[in-house]
Design an enzyme around this catalytic site. Sequence first.
Site, mmCIF file in Angstrom:
data_model
loop_
_atom_site.group_PDB
_atom_site.id
_atom_site.type_symbol
_atom_site.label_atom_id
_atom_site.label_comp_id
_atom_site.label_asym_id
_atom_site.label_seq_id
_atom_site.Cartn_x
_atom_site.Cartn_y
_atom_site.Cartn_z
ATOM 1 N N HIS A 1 -3.854 -2.164 -11.048
ATOM 2 C CA HIS A 1 -3.101 -3.162 -10.278
ATOM 3 C C HIS A 1 -3.467 -3.118 -8.805
ATOM 4 C CE1 HIS A 1 0.327 -0.048 -9.914
ATOM 5 N NE2 HIS A 1 0.090 -0.373 -8.677
ATOM 6 N N ASP B 1 3.408 -6.419 -0.865
ATOM 7 C CA ASP B 1 4.468 -6.419 -1.870
ATOM 8 C C ASP B 1 5.735 -5.721 -1.391
ATOM 9 O OD1 ASP B 1 3.234 -3.943 -1.840
ATOM 10 O OD2 ASP B 1 2.563 -4.006 -3.915
ATOM 11 N N GLU C 1 0.125 -6.637 -12.004
ATOM 12 C CA GLU C 1 -0.060 -5.747 -13.150
ATOM 13 C C GLU C 1 -1.009 -6.380 -14.177
ATOM 14 O OE1 GLU C 1 0.886 -2.765 -13.072
ATOM 15 O OE2 GLU C 1 3.038 -2.455 -12.841
ATOM 16 N N ASP D 1 -3.621 1.655 -13.490
ATOM 17 C CA ASP D 1 -3.910 0.612 -14.487
ATOM 18 C C ASP D 1 -4.713 -0.540 -13.885
ATOM 19 O OD1 ASP D 1 -2.030 -0.528 -12.844
ATOM 20 O OD2 ASP D 1 -0.537 -0.910 -14.403
HETATM 21 C C1 GLP Z 1 1.760 0.950 -5.527
HETATM 22 C C2 GLP Z 1 1.425 -0.196 -4.592
HETATM 23 C C3 GLP Z 1 -0.066 -0.493 -4.615
HETATM 24 C C4 GLP Z 1 -0.865 0.796 -4.483
HETATM 25 C C5 GLP Z 1 -0.566 1.683 -5.649
HETATM 26 C C6 GLP Z 1 -1.400 2.954 -5.689
HETATM 27 O O1 GLP Z 1 1.968 0.543 -6.833
HETATM 28 N N1 GLP Z 1 2.145 -1.393 -4.887
HETATM 29 O O2 GLP Z 1 -0.363 -1.398 -3.551
HETATM 30 O O3 GLP Z 1 -2.229 0.503 -4.416
HETATM 31 O O4 GLP Z 1 0.812 2.017 -5.548
HETATM 32 O O5 GLP Z 1 -0.775 3.964 -4.958
HETATM 33 P P1 GLP Z 1 -1.461 5.306 -4.494
HETATM 34 O O6 GLP Z 1 -2.308 4.933 -3.333
HETATM 35 O O7 GLP Z 1 -0.302 6.173 -4.097
HETATM 36 O O8 GLP Z 1 -2.233 5.833 -5.641
#
Ligand code: GLP
Length: 244
Positions: free
Chosen positions: A138, A67, A143, A136
């Site tokens: 995702h 992304d 989402e 959440d």
């Molecule tokens: C972002 C990314 C996701 C990732 C998420 C969780 O939203 N787009 O790919 O998994 O963050 O992040 P973290 O690993 O910092 O909890």
Amino acid sequence: MQIISVKDYQALSLQAARLIGAQVRLNPDTVLGLATGSTPVGTYKELIRMCAEEDLDFSNVTTVNLDEYYGLAPDHEQSYRYFMNQNLFDHINIDKEFTYVPDGLSKDLEASCADYDDLIEFLGGTDIQLLGIGHDGHIGFNEPDDVFTAGTHLVDLTPDTIEANARFFKSADEVPHQAITMGMKGIMSASTILILASGKAKASIIRKMVEGPVDPQVPASILQLHPDVVLIADEDALSELMAL
Ligand code: GLP
């Protein structure tokens, strides 16, 4: 789903890097699906070490990222392209021409999203797709929604996600409200999916992902339908699972 329970974040990072490293050694032409967020940073550090000290060779590897924030240029410090360069690509012997991240500045989203899906199809899907998970549920930036979306698409980030990601920006006002994300078809096209979770804050969503129903309101629950998913998580992230 195979669940690998490890003690802590350090152990998680080593385990994930070992699996990815073994794949790259077995198949130097590997296609890796890569993720951002804080969770994979330790894995990337270990891969950098393996490249420097153990001759792990990325010269023929192709990467496809999940992304990108919509509206951020590749050289913006919070763009995911910048993140990947800083946390991995600048420190390994990969050819950056074969590292793909969605174009956050695309003027023709329909065409660039279709091109991204064509690229994934052309590559035959990823060999390993690395994932983190949002609070959440995702994955990428898919989402919670009423349906799972197959293709690469533009998403409106939820207030929760904007708040969670504000820690990387100077203020929440600076977090883009939209992102381009690989859809579920691209993610599920991976031969193996490697999902990482660390810390108590992820325990409740990990339980829903593993033990709840497959439900687009918990996007990661779709992984229950994939034949080869490895969840590497520390004891805190697994602490609410009934089955363990
Ligand atoms: C972002 C990314 C996701 C990732 C998420 C969780 O939203 N787009 O790919 O998994 O963050 O992040 P973290 O690993 O910092 O909890």
